[in-house]
Design an enzyme around this catalytic site. Structure first.
Site, PDB file in Angstrom:
ATOM      1  N   HIS A 261      36.095   7.356  76.777  1.00 54.78           N
ATOM      2  CA  HIS A 261      35.016   8.721  76.918  1.00 54.78           C
ATOM      3  C   HIS A 261      35.146   9.261  78.057  1.00 54.78           C
ATOM      4  O   HIS A 261      35.709   8.816  79.178  1.00 54.78           O
ATOM      5  CB  HIS A 261      33.723   7.885  76.551  1.00 54.78           C
ATOM      6  CG  HIS A 261      33.595   7.495  75.067  1.00 54.78           C
ATOM      7  ND1 HIS A 261      32.440   7.038  74.499  1.00 54.78           N
ATOM      8  CD2 HIS A 261      34.699   7.319  74.074  1.00 54.78           C
ATOM      9  CE1 HIS A 261      32.780   6.679  73.263  1.00 54.78           C
ATOM     10  NE2 HIS A 261      33.889   6.790  72.908  1.00 54.78           N
TER      11      HIS A 261
ATOM     12  N   GLU B 279      32.765   9.881  80.477  1.00 56.28           N
ATOM     13  CA  GLU B 279      32.047   8.924  81.708  1.00 56.28           C
ATOM     14  C   GLU B 279      33.071   7.840  82.077  1.00 56.28           C
ATOM     15  O   GLU B 279      33.462   8.097  83.428  1.00 56.28           O
ATOM     16  CB  GLU B 279      30.938   8.336  80.998  1.00 56.28           C
ATOM     17  CG  GLU B 279      30.108   9.159  80.802  1.00 56.28           C
ATOM     18  CD  GLU B 279      29.728   9.332  78.988  1.00 56.28           C
ATOM     19  OE1 GLU B 279      28.792   9.651  78.707  1.00 56.28           O
ATOM     20  OE2 GLU B 279      30.963   9.558  78.570  1.00 56.28           O
TER      21      GLU B 279
ATOM     22  N   ALA C 136      40.089  35.515  51.476  1.00 56.75           N
ATOM     23  CA  ALA C 136      40.880  36.626  52.139  1.00 56.75           C
ATOM     24  C   ALA C 136      40.999  37.760  50.892  1.00 56.75           C
ATOM     25  O   ALA C 136      41.681  37.335  49.917  1.00 56.75           O
ATOM     26  CB  ALA C 136      42.321  36.113  52.389  1.00 56.75           C
TER      27      ALA C 136
ATOM     28  N   ALA D 233      46.314  40.998  42.952  1.00 57.84           N
ATOM     29  CA  ALA D 233      46.285  42.200  41.893  1.00 57.84           C
ATOM     30  C   ALA D 233      46.217  41.847  40.227  1.00 57.84           C
ATOM     31  O   ALA D 233      46.139  40.252  40.005  1.00 57.84           O
ATOM     32  CB  ALA D 233      47.682  42.718  42.029  1.00 57.84           C
ATOM     33  N   ALA D 234      46.131  42.579  39.412  1.00 58.10           N
ATOM     34  CA  ALA D 234      45.884  42.001  38.189  1.00 58.10           C
ATOM     35  C   ALA D 234      46.986  41.238  37.342  1.00 58.10           C
ATOM     36  O   ALA D 234      46.887  40.737  36.538  1.00 58.10           O
ATOM     37  CB  ALA D 234      45.893  43.594  37.156  1.00 58.10           C
TER      38      ALA D 234
ATOM     39  N   TRP E  80      51.899  39.955  50.001  1.00 58.60           N
ATOM     40  CA  TRP E  80      50.400  39.559  50.814  1.00 58.60           C
ATOM     41  C   TRP E  80      49.577  40.461  50.775  1.00 58.60           C
ATOM     42  O   TRP E  80      49.903  41.621  51.216  1.00 58.60           O
ATOM     43  CB  TRP E  80      51.047  39.164  52.330  1.00 58.60           C
ATOM     44  CG  TRP E  80      51.988  37.997  52.149  1.00 58.60           C
ATOM     45  CD1 TRP E  80      53.463  38.135  52.650  1.00 58.60           C
ATOM     46  CD2 TRP E  80      51.685  36.566  52.288  1.00 58.60           C
ATOM     47  NE1 TRP E  80      53.914  36.931  52.579  1.00 58.60           N
ATOM     48  CE2 TRP E  80      52.970  35.947  52.328  1.00 58.60           C
ATOM     49  CE3 TRP E  80      50.466  35.957  51.949  1.00 58.60           C
ATOM     50  CZ2 TRP E  80      52.915  34.500  52.175  1.00 58.60           C
ATOM     51  CZ3 TRP E  80      50.669  34.422  51.902  1.00 58.60           C
ATOM     52  CH2 TRP E  80      51.771  33.771  51.972  1.00 58.60           C
TER      53      TRP E  80
ATOM     54  N   ARG F   4      43.102  26.214  60.540  1.00 59.72           N
ATOM     55  CA  ARG F   4      43.087  25.105  59.700  1.00 59.72           C
ATOM     56  C   ARG F   4      43.622  24.048  60.790  1.00 59.72           C
ATOM     57  O   ARG F   4      43.054  22.867  60.528  1.00 59.72           O
ATOM     58  CB  ARG F   4      44.526  25.385  58.963  1.00 59.72           C
ATOM     59  CG  ARG F   4      44.211  25.998  57.691  1.00 59.72           C
ATOM     60  CD  ARG F   4      45.812  26.179  56.859  1.00 59.72           C
ATOM     61  NE  ARG F   4      45.655  26.882  55.453  1.00 59.72           N
ATOM     62  CZ  ARG F   4      46.496  26.850  54.464  1.00 59.72           C
ATOM     63  NH1 ARG F   4      47.765  26.402  54.798  1.00 59.72           N
ATOM     64  NH2 ARG F   4      46.592  27.448  53.425  1.00 59.72           N
TER      65      ARG F   4
ATOM     66  N   ARG G  33      50.318  25.449  60.445  1.00 60.60           N
ATOM     67  CA  ARG G  33      51.656  25.647  61.066  1.00 60.60           C
ATOM     68  C   ARG G  33      51.464  26.653  62.165  1.00 60.60           C
ATOM     69  O   ARG G  33      50.489  27.466  62.371  1.00 60.60           O
ATOM     70  CB  ARG G  33      52.480  26.400  60.159  1.00 60.60           C
ATOM     71  CG  ARG G  33      53.042  25.605  58.775  1.00 60.60           C
ATOM     72  CD  ARG G  33      53.941  26.246  58.012  1.00 60.60           C
ATOM     73  NE  ARG G  33      54.317  25.165  56.773  1.00 60.60           N
ATOM     74  CZ  ARG G  33      55.438  24.295  57.023  1.00 60.60           C
ATOM     75  NH1 ARG G  33      56.102  24.292  58.386  1.00 60.60           N
ATOM     76  NH2 ARG G  33      55.477  23.539  56.023  1.00 60.60           N
TER      77      ARG G  33
END
Length: 365
Positions: free
Chosen positions: A44, A46, A150, A159-160, A166, A180, A203
């Site tokens: 620790h 201390e 995000a 997207a549809a 990305w 992360r 990463r």
């Protein structure tokens, strides 16, 4: 104390133990030794400071110890810090934050009983800010939860047609990987795990595995394939076979997990938000418009603007071409989303009226 807090920052952000720094001072203010806690199983702060002083031949009798957290009174993998300070001859101890850990608390009382002067609350606000996730976990009995989303500028995570790589930039993805590496566990639902086959690793900017890999937690009843990337290199895989977000956090808390990053899809986000179990939101927003596609958060049961879950903005920063908004919820959502069908992961393709989507543009390929 400012120096003790600075030293504490050298310790790991992740792990069950707090980040602590210690400075030892002579009566005239001369610095005699200093140390910090480098993680579970190591001395620790201390003890590290006392060892550093003794290695230089310093006599610590009558010295003052300035510590960012109340010295512990617990014998675990290391001995109690109170004993270290008393045996070193320290005469006075100042600390910033009282230790809320029921196992380790009581150090100040032990030191006073041994004849030392003890002053608490020195730079308390700064100390609590440094230890905020650890303190939350100890005080509330559950891990601190960060929800990460995000999205495009119009709030879409894909997207549809389901494509999402990305939406956000390489800079934003690198920032997310760095974060992360600072948490104890990443949580997704089985829908996300089955549809995206993510690795859920942390990463480096060079693409290598970071030194610390958080637990990879998959919430839901379904099994993962034997060849799933979640079974590959990275943190330990934990399958939480439940549909209850509170049960997930209880199980992780029992493993001394202090900080959880929820990265699942819209249904998982809604489940944690609806249960009032999100402590902070990290929203990466890209200057991209999609106009259609799944949104970041599923149904929260909000039917009128007055029921909206409002957040307070903590910070806004640019990350490459994107923006990272950090905010904290102001109150729980009005109601908890329907838990009838895989509430903590995304539905399968057969459950959707649009193609399955990933957890968002942060998911690695």
């Amino acid at each position: 104390m400012d120096r003790a807090l600075e030293l504490a920052l050298r310790g790991p952000v992740h792990g069950p133990n707090p980040r602590v720094g210690c400075v030892l001072l002579a009566p005239d203010g001369t610095r005699l030794g200093e140390g910090f806690h480098a993680g579970a199983g190591t001395p620790h702060a201390e003890a590290a400071a006392v060892a550093a002083a003794w290695s230089s031949g310093v006599d610590l009798r009558g010295s003052t110890a300035v510590v960012s957290l109340e010295p512990c009174a617990h014998t675990g993998r290391t001995g109690p810090c109170t004993r270290v300070l008393v045996e070193a001859g320290v005469g006075r101890v100042l600390h910033a934050v009282d230790d809320p850990n029921p196992v380790a608390t009581g150090g100040a009382a032990q030191l006073r009983a041994a004849g030392l002067e003890v002053v608490g609350g020195v730079r308390r606000l700064e100390g609590e800010a440094l230890l905020r996730t650890w303190l939350h976990a100890l005080r509330s009995g559950r891990p601190f939860v960060t929800l990460k989303v995000a999205t495009s500028l119009d709030g879409r995570v894909a997207a549809a047609d389901g494509s999402s790589r990305w939406i956000t930039s390489a800079e934003a993805r690198a920032d997310a990987h760095r974060r992360r590496a600072e948490v104890d566990a990443i949580v997704v639902g089985t829908g996300t795990a089955l549809a995206d086959d993510p690795a859920l690793t942390a990463r480096t900017t060079g693409g290598d595995l970071a030194a610390h890999q958080p637990l990879r937690v998959v919430v839901g009843m379904r099994d993962l394939p034997a060849a799933a990337r979640l079974r590959g290199p990275g943190g330990e895989l934990v399958q939480a076979r439940t549909h209850d977000a509170g049960e997930v956090l209880a199980a992780l808390g029992a493993r001394e997990v202090r900080h959880v990053l929820v990265e699942g899809g819209p249904t998982l986000a809604a489940a944690f938000l609806g249960a009032g179990l999100v402590d902070e939101v990290h929203a990466y927003v890209a200057p991209v418009l999609l106009g259609a596609g799944p949104v970041a958060v599923g149904d929260l049961g909000v039917t009128t603007i007055g029921e909206a879950l409002r957040l307070r903005t903590v910070s806004v920063q640019t990350v490459g071409p994107d923006v990272l908004l950090v905010a904290v919820p102001q109150r729980p959502a009005a109601s908890t989303p329907d838990a009838s069908d895989e509430p903590h992961g995304r539905p399968d393709a057969t459950d959707l009226t649009v193609p399955p989507t990933g957890t968002g543009p942060m998911e690695e390929s």
